[in-house]
Design a protein around this motif. Structure first.
Motif, PDB file in Angstrom:
ATOM      1  N   LEU A 129      -6.008  -4.504  -2.683  1.00 16.45           N
ATOM      2  CA  LEU A 129      -4.733  -3.922  -2.280  1.00 16.45           C
ATOM      3  C   LEU A 129      -4.638  -3.748  -0.762  1.00 16.45           C
ATOM      4  CD1 LEU A 129      -2.087  -2.843  -3.404  1.00 16.45           C
ATOM      5  CD2 LEU A 129      -3.156  -0.586  -3.596  1.00 16.45           C
ATOM      6  N   ARG A 130      -5.733  -3.366  -0.110  1.00 16.94           N
ATOM      7  CA  ARG A 130      -5.684  -3.116   1.331  1.00 16.94           C
ATOM      8  C   ARG A 130      -5.311  -4.375   2.122  1.00 16.94           C
ATOM      9  NH1 ARG A 130     -11.024  -0.915   4.156  1.00 16.94           N
ATOM     10  NH2 ARG A 130     -11.769  -2.899   3.343  1.00 16.94           N
ATOM     11  N   ARG A 149       2.287  -5.197   6.517  1.00 20.58           N
ATOM     12  CA  ARG A 149       2.484  -4.534   7.804  1.00 20.58           C
ATOM     13  C   ARG A 149       2.579  -5.551   8.941  1.00 20.58           C
ATOM     14  NH1 ARG A 149       0.679   0.999   7.865  1.00 20.58           N
ATOM     15  NH2 ARG A 149      -0.246   0.712   9.925  1.00 20.58           N
ATOM     16  N   MET A 150       1.751  -6.598   8.881  1.00 18.39           N
ATOM     17  CA  MET A 150       1.758  -7.610   9.937  1.00 18.39           C
ATOM     18  C   MET A 150       3.103  -8.341   9.998  1.00 18.39           C
ATOM     19  SD  MET A 150      -2.076  -9.176   9.446  1.00 18.39           S
ATOM     20  CE  MET A 150      -1.736 -10.552  10.547  1.00 18.39           C
ATOM     21  N   THR A 208      -9.786   5.785  -0.689  1.00 17.49           N
ATOM     22  CA  THR A 208      -8.519   6.192  -0.076  1.00 17.49           C
ATOM     23  C   THR A 208      -8.200   5.212   1.045  1.00 17.49           C
ATOM     24  OG1 THR A 208      -8.963   8.517  -0.579  1.00 17.49           O
ATOM     25  CG2 THR A 208      -7.305   8.059   1.113  1.00 17.49           C
ATOM     26  N   LEU A 209      -6.939   4.762   1.105  1.00 20.89           N
ATOM     27  CA  LEU A 209      -6.530   3.815   2.146  1.00 20.89           C
ATOM     28  C   LEU A 209      -6.021   4.587   3.357  1.00 20.89           C
ATOM     29  CD1 LEU A 209      -4.711   0.969   0.186  1.00 20.89           C
ATOM     30  CD2 LEU A 209      -7.130   1.259   0.691  1.00 20.89           C
ATOM     31  N   VAL A 210      -6.566   4.252   4.518  1.00 21.76           N
ATOM     32  CA  VAL A 210      -6.220   4.956   5.748  1.00 21.76           C
ATOM     33  C   VAL A 210      -5.841   3.941   6.821  1.00 21.76           C
ATOM     34  CG1 VAL A 210      -7.004   6.590   7.506  1.00 21.76           C
ATOM     35  CG2 VAL A 210      -7.844   6.800   5.152  1.00 21.76           C
ATOM     36  N   TRP A 211      -4.680   4.174   7.469  1.00 22.53           N
ATOM     37  CA  TRP A 211      -4.247   3.395   8.617  1.00 22.53           C
ATOM     38  C   TRP A 211      -4.371   4.260   9.874  1.00 22.53           C
ATOM     39  CZ3 TRP A 211      -4.182  -1.288   6.926  1.00 22.53           C
ATOM     40  CH2 TRP A 211      -3.719  -1.597   5.650  1.00 22.53           C
ATOM     41  N   SER A 265       7.996  -3.385   4.463  1.00 20.34           N
ATOM     42  CA  SER A 265       7.543  -2.180   3.761  1.00 20.34           C
ATOM     43  C   SER A 265       7.128  -2.548   2.345  1.00 20.34           C
ATOM     44  CB  SER A 265       8.658  -1.141   3.729  1.00 20.34           C
ATOM     45  OG  SER A 265       9.741  -1.602   2.929  1.00 20.34           O
ATOM     46  N   TRP A 266       6.182  -1.811   1.794  1.00 22.93           N
ATOM     47  CA  TRP A 266       5.694  -2.152   0.459  1.00 22.93           C
ATOM     48  C   TRP A 266       6.798  -2.004  -0.586  1.00 22.93           C
ATOM     49  CZ3 TRP A 266       5.608   0.945  -3.866  1.00 22.93           C
ATOM     50  CH2 TRP A 266       5.809   2.320  -3.678  1.00 22.93           C
TER      51      TRP A 266
END
Length: 453
Positions: A48-49, A56-57, A12-15, A61-62
């Motif tokens: 992907l991350r 983001r940098m 799971t990707l978490v920011w 937006s994706w």
């Protein structure tokens, strides 16, 4: 828990602000719906991350990513790191797969060009898809035609720049084991390499090996044949079961590690880690006492291969070495008459099918390069043998030619003697006989010296 079933270890990707839901949904979809191994999903997440962090940098937006941005990211990968072109293409393919899924599931709409013109409404301009796609056709297992969409933005990689992966030979493998054995926890590390080399097991399959999977030390002690191989069921890539054949000596070495170095690690972890419990897996971490992570094994192997100066190879090439040796044995058995080929199949199909069953490969044709390698090596060995045989034949022919020349010369002398006798020339006859005697003595002397040498 999904639908009442447990799916552990889905990445799971978490920011900092929370879960990145759409990419995490894609990773969950891969594992739950398409039965992708969690280890494979983890590799996709590792691609992907960084891409999403790159977005983001740059305040992108994706959902707004287009071909221009993908090319920008692709070129940044190529120029700002040591990533090979093949790896860049792989990263592009993974990111495109995510966007294709987003288009197919409705997260995006007419953003990725995975449509035939006839499927589009009149108001959609087929030339304005932000992310382009290319349709490709392939053949299924039973001759059916399959259709898929891929990104056209991959880099053309020439055959010379791809670089052929190297399969270690016996000398190089010995060096790898010696380097590994000299390091801390070398007994564990060299044992893992041996499982890859002697059984053809993959990285994940080696690390899933459990004590309960092994025959007991008592069972091994009863067997008196050192060449015995024990069938062991292990969980293969994708979650299915696969049976490998482990040599008895490898199993004895494994039990030695379990009762020695591994037992020491378990005792230390029990004393230092509150609530620690011993896992059933054979190969455990020296830090946590829990099953060793795949990335850790990759790092250890990369270090040891480099120290042994074995280039363009990895742990997986030990599995390739096992595959080459197995196909070599099948080819030898075929030419020696010990391998029976069915009336409805070719010998190539028979060898590749048998090898794929033992290696746990879905497609026998994926092993075709190994068969080509074995046959090429066999041909080179045959040519070398034939060349040596030809040298021997040439030497024998030269010797025979020398003997024939001496015979012809002898006959010529005898003819001269006969003619002088017919002329009743006693002095000439005596001279010729003395000359013949001298030459015969010289020839016999040279022959005696040659035989002594």
């Amino acid at each position: 828990m999904i639908g009442g079933n447990a799916f552990p270890k889905i990445p799971t990707l978490v920011w900092p602000e929370g879960i990145d839901e759409v990419p995490s949904d894609w990773l969950r979809y891969l594992v739950v719906w398409t039965n992708v191994a969690t280890s494979s999903a983890y590799e996709y997440a590792k691609i992907l991350r960084p891409f999403l962090r790159f977005c983001r940098m740059r305040g992108r937006s994706w959902e707004s990513v287009d071909d221009e941005f993908l090319i920008f990211w692709r070129e940044r990968l190529r120029r700002s790191s040591t990533v090979a072109d093949g790896r860049v293409n792989n990263c592009l393919s993974v990111v495109f797969s995510f966007y294709r899924w987003a288009e197919e599931t409705g997260y995006l709409r007419f953003h990725v060009g995975i449509y035939d013109i006839s499927e589009l409404p009149p108001y959609v301009d087929v030339r304005r898809f932000p992310i382009s796609a290319k349709k490709i056709f392939g053949k299924g297992r039973h001759g059916s035609t399959s259709v898929s969409w891929v990104t056209p933005l991959t880099i053309s990689v020439s055959r010379s720049s791809k670089g052929r992966r190297h399969t270690p030979n016996d000398v190089e493998t010995m060096m790898i084991h010696e380097v590994a054995a000299d390091r801390e926890f070398g007994e564990r590390n060299t044992l893992m390499y041996s499982w890859a080399e002697e059984t053809g097991a993959r990285r994940a399959e080696i690390l899933r090996l459990r004590k309960s999977d092994l025959p007991t030390a008592r069972q091994l002690a009863v067997g008196d044949n050192e060449d015995d191989k024990w069938p062991i069921d292990i969980v293969r890539k994708g979650g299915g079961m696969w049976m490998i054949l482990a040599p008895a000596e490898l199993l004895r070495m494994t039990w030695d590690w379990i009762g020695g170095g591994r037992a020491d690690l378990v005792r230390r972890c029990r004393g230092e880690i509150h609530g620690y419990y011993e896992p059933d897996e054979v190969f455990i971490s020296s830090m946590t006492g829990m099953p060793l992570h795949e990335d850790s094994l990759t790092t250890l192997a990369k270090r040891d291969f480099a120290m042994a100066n074995v280039q363009k190879a990895s742990l997986h090439r030990l599995r390739a070495k096992y595959c080459v040796e197995m196909i070599q044995a099948l080819v030898d058995a075929l030419f020696d008459g010990g391998l029976v080929v069915g009336s409805t199949s070719s010998w190539v199909e028979t060898i590749l099918t048998m090898a794929s069953e033992r290696m746990g490969h879905m497609s026998p044709m994926s092993l075709h390069p190994y068969l080509n390698f074995v046959l090429d090596r066999k041909i080179r060995a045959a040519e070398a043998t034939r060349a040596q045989s030809m040298k021997s034949d040439i030497r024998l022919l030269n010797r025979q030619r020398t003997a024939l020349r001496r015979t012809v010369e002898l006959h010529a002398h005898l003819r001269d003697v006969a003619e002088s006798i017919e002329r009743d020339d006693g002095n000439e006859t005596a001279r010729l006989i003395r000359q013949l005697q001298i030459e015969v003595n010289e020839y016999n002397g040279k022959r005696s010296q040659s035989e002594q040498r």
